[in-house]
Design an enzyme around this catalytic site. Sequence first.
Site, PDB file in Angstrom:
ATOM      1  N   ASP A 102      -4.904  -2.918  -2.336  1.00  0.00           N
ATOM      2  CA  ASP A 102      -4.699  -2.086  -3.524  1.00  0.00           C
ATOM      3  C   ASP A 102      -4.851  -2.982  -4.748  1.00  0.00           C
ATOM      4  O   ASP A 102      -4.291  -4.073  -4.776  1.00  0.00           O
ATOM      5  CB  ASP A 102      -3.281  -1.504  -3.489  1.00  0.00           C
ATOM      6  N   ASP A 204      -6.130   1.420  -8.253  1.00  0.00           N
ATOM      7  CA  ASP A 204      -5.083   2.304  -8.755  1.00  0.00           C
ATOM      8  C   ASP A 204      -5.425   2.851 -10.145  1.00  0.00           C
ATOM      9  O   ASP A 204      -5.805   2.075 -11.043  1.00  0.00           O
ATOM     10  CB  ASP A 204      -3.785   1.480  -8.827  1.00  0.00           C
ATOM     11  N   GLU A 258      -9.039   5.327  -7.633  1.00  0.00           N
ATOM     12  CA  GLU A 258      -8.169   6.502  -7.759  1.00  0.00           C
ATOM     13  C   GLU A 258      -8.474   7.084  -9.134  1.00  0.00           C
ATOM     14  O   GLU A 258      -8.337   6.390 -10.141  1.00  0.00           O
ATOM     15  CB  GLU A 258      -6.708   6.091  -7.656  1.00  0.00           C
ATOM     16  N   HIS A 333       0.486   8.228   0.030  1.00  0.00           N
ATOM     17  CA  HIS A 333       1.861   7.850  -0.314  1.00  0.00           C
ATOM     18  C   HIS A 333       2.390   8.580  -1.550  1.00  0.00           C
ATOM     19  O   HIS A 333       3.565   8.448  -1.869  1.00  0.00           O
ATOM     20  CB  HIS A 333       1.925   6.337  -0.541  1.00  0.00           C
ATOM     21  N   ASP A 334       1.530   9.312  -2.248  1.00  0.00           N
ATOM     22  CA  ASP A 334       1.964  10.033  -3.450  1.00  0.00           C
ATOM     23  C   ASP A 334       2.124  11.528  -3.217  1.00  0.00           C
ATOM     24  O   ASP A 334       2.550  12.257  -4.128  1.00  0.00           O
ATOM     25  CB  ASP A 334       0.938   9.851  -4.576  1.00  0.00           C
TER      26      ASP A 334
HETATM   27  C1  NOJ Z   1      -0.917   5.669  -8.441  1.00  0.00           C
HETATM   28  C2  NOJ Z   1      -0.233   5.174  -7.208  1.00  0.00           C
HETATM   29  O1  NOJ Z   1      -0.831   5.733  -6.085  1.00  0.00           O
HETATM   30  C3  NOJ Z   1       1.219   5.528  -7.351  1.00  0.00           C
HETATM   31  O2  NOJ Z   1       1.947   5.323  -6.169  1.00  0.00           O
HETATM   32  C4  NOJ Z   1       1.784   4.731  -8.492  1.00  0.00           C
HETATM   33  O3  NOJ Z   1       3.102   5.141  -8.737  1.00  0.00           O
HETATM   34  C5  NOJ Z   1       0.967   4.920  -9.770  1.00  0.00           C
HETATM   35  N1  NOJ Z   1      -0.442   4.916  -9.540  1.00  0.00           N
HETATM   36  C6  NOJ Z   1       1.275   3.820 -10.748  1.00  0.00           C
HETATM   37  O4  NOJ Z   1       0.735   2.614 -10.305  1.00  0.00           O
END
Ligand code: NOJ
Length: 564
Positions: A102, A204, A258, A333-334
Site C-alpha cells: 500500500d 491510497d 484508489e 477493508h473499508d
Molecule cells: C483509503 C483507505 O483505504 C482507508 O482505509 C483510509 O482510512 C483512507 N484512505 C485514508 O488513508
Amino acid sequence: MQQATDQNWWKEGIVYQIYPRSFQDTTGNGVGDLQGVIRRLDYIKSLGVDIIWLNPVYVSPNDDNGYDIADYRNIMPEFGTMTDFEELLTGMKQRGLKLVMDLVVNHTSDEHAWFEASRASRDNPYRDYYHWWPAEKGTPPKRWSYFDVDGNAWKYDETTDAYYLHYFSVKQPDLNWENPKVRKEIHDIMKFWFDKGVDGFRMDVISFISKDTDFPELPQKYGGDFVSFYSDGPKLHDYLHELHTEVLGKYDVMTVGEAPGIGLDKALDFVDAERKELNMFFHFDLMALDREENEVFLMRKDSWKLPEFKKIHSEWDQVFARKGWGSIYLNNHDFPRSVSRWGNDSVVNWYNSATMLQTFLLTMRGTPYFYYGEEIGMTNIKFDSIADYQDINTVNRYKIVQNEGGDLAAFIENEKAASRDNARTPMQWDESTNAGFSLERPWLQVNENYKEGINVADQEEDHNSVLNYFRKMIAIRKAHPVLIHGSYRLLQENHEHIYAYTRTLDEHLFLILLSFSNNRSSITLNELDFEEAKLVISNDVEAEKHQGKSFELAPYQACVYRLL
Ligand code: NOJ
C-alpha cells in the site's frame, strides 16, 4: 498500440488482499503480524491466487490502522521487523506469488519527521511539505474531512499560528505535491521498495493528491460533493505521469490507484497505457450503490436494485473494452463483507450467496480482488454497542451524532451494515480459541460464527465448501482465457432477479447466470443457441434445471455454461 486483450501478469492474476492486523497473530499480543502471513503462505498459494496486496505495514501510531505513516522505510514493530518482511518476500517468490504494497502518500502521520519539522516554525525547510494557511489570512475556505470530529479538514496549530490541511484525521496531514522535493521523496520511497523486490503498489486515495493551493471556495458546480472536487485536482495527471517516467516505467510492476470521485468519463485518463500513468484503479460506483447520495457512510433507505448493479458493471466494462484495464471487487477493508452486503448471510442463503458472488468476480473482465475471509464466506459482525467498535471512522462519527444530539440508536443500526469494522474482524482459521487467530484477546472481536462452519479447517474437509468452490472457480477462470479477456455482453438488463451475461473470445462463448434473489426465479434466453451447451459449474445441487431456453434458478444460484 496496446489492446485490451494483450496479456499481462496483472491482468491474468487474481489478487488476495490481507489486512495484516487481522490475519494471524504469532506473538500473542492479539494483533496479526508478518510472521503470521508467512505461516499461512502455503494456504494462500493453495487458493490459486497470484498476487497479495498487503495493507500498510509501515511504522505508524495507528490513528487509522497504518494509513497514517510515520516512517515509510521501516516496519511497524507490532507487525515485525524488516527481516520478517524480507522473509515474507522470499517465501512469496519461492511460491510464485507477487507482492503489492500500500502506498499512502496523499498524507503522512503527524508523527512523521517531516511534519514534526514542518509544524515547528514557518521558515523551516519542511514547511512546504504540507499545506499551511496562515491565520492572519482569516479562516480558511471550508474543506470537509473524513474522520474529523468537527468535519473540518483545517486544523489550527498554535505553534506557528496557522492551519494545516487534513482530508482525513487530524493526525493525517496532507502532503503538498506542488513541492518538487515532496515528489522526489515519494519517488525514492517507491524505488526503495521496488529495489527490495516488491511487485507493485495499491495507491491510497491517489485521486486526491493534487490541490488548488489557492484554496478557493468550493466551486458551485460541485455543490456539497467534496469527493468529486478532491479528486479533480489541476495537476493530478502531471504527477501520475511523472511517477511513471521517474519510477514505474523502469520496473515490471503493477499499480492500482484508489480513485474515489473518478467516474466513467475520466477513467481512461488514468489507465490508457499510452498515457503512461497507472495500470488499474478502483472506482467507487458500486460502493455508493447502497448509500445515500454523496453520503458514503450512510445506508440508503430503500434497497438497491439488481438492474442498477448490472448497469454499473456493464458501463465500466464498456470503458475498458478497447483500452486500459479494469479492477473488480465487492469488498475490502473499508467496506462491509460482500456476502452480507450483496448476497444474504442468513443460514439458508449464505452458502449460495458467497459462492455466487465468487462466481461473479471470477467470470467478469478485469482483475478480480478478493479480501481475506471472502474465500470462506466471512460475514458482517454487526456490533450493537459503540464500545465494540475500533474504527476511527465509526468512533468519530458517533461523537458527531452525540455532539449534535442526534439519534444514536439509528447511528448504530447504520453501522451494523456500514462500518468498516465489519470487514476487519480476525480471520477464522479453525474452531479453536479466537478462531485460531490468536491465543490472546484479539484487537477486534472475532465473529462467533467461526464455530458454525465459517472457518478454514472445517471447510478444508468438505469437498463442497465455499472454500473449495472458490478453488474450483479459480481453476476454471485460469483454464479459460475467455473468462479473463473475452468481451462481455449483458442480457436482459432489466431482469430484477437474475444477472445474465456472456463472455466471448474467438470461437469460445460462455454464459453466466447469477441469481440475486431469495426466491426461485426464471429466465428465458431466446437469443442464444443451447445445442452444444455444457454446464461448467454451479453452486447448487439442483444444478441443471433448464428446458430448452428456459432456466429456473434456486435462490442465489450461479451457473456457468459453455455454449461454444
Ligand atoms: C483509503 C483507505 O483505504 C482507508 O482505509 C483510509 O482510512 C483512507 N484512505 C485514508 O488513508
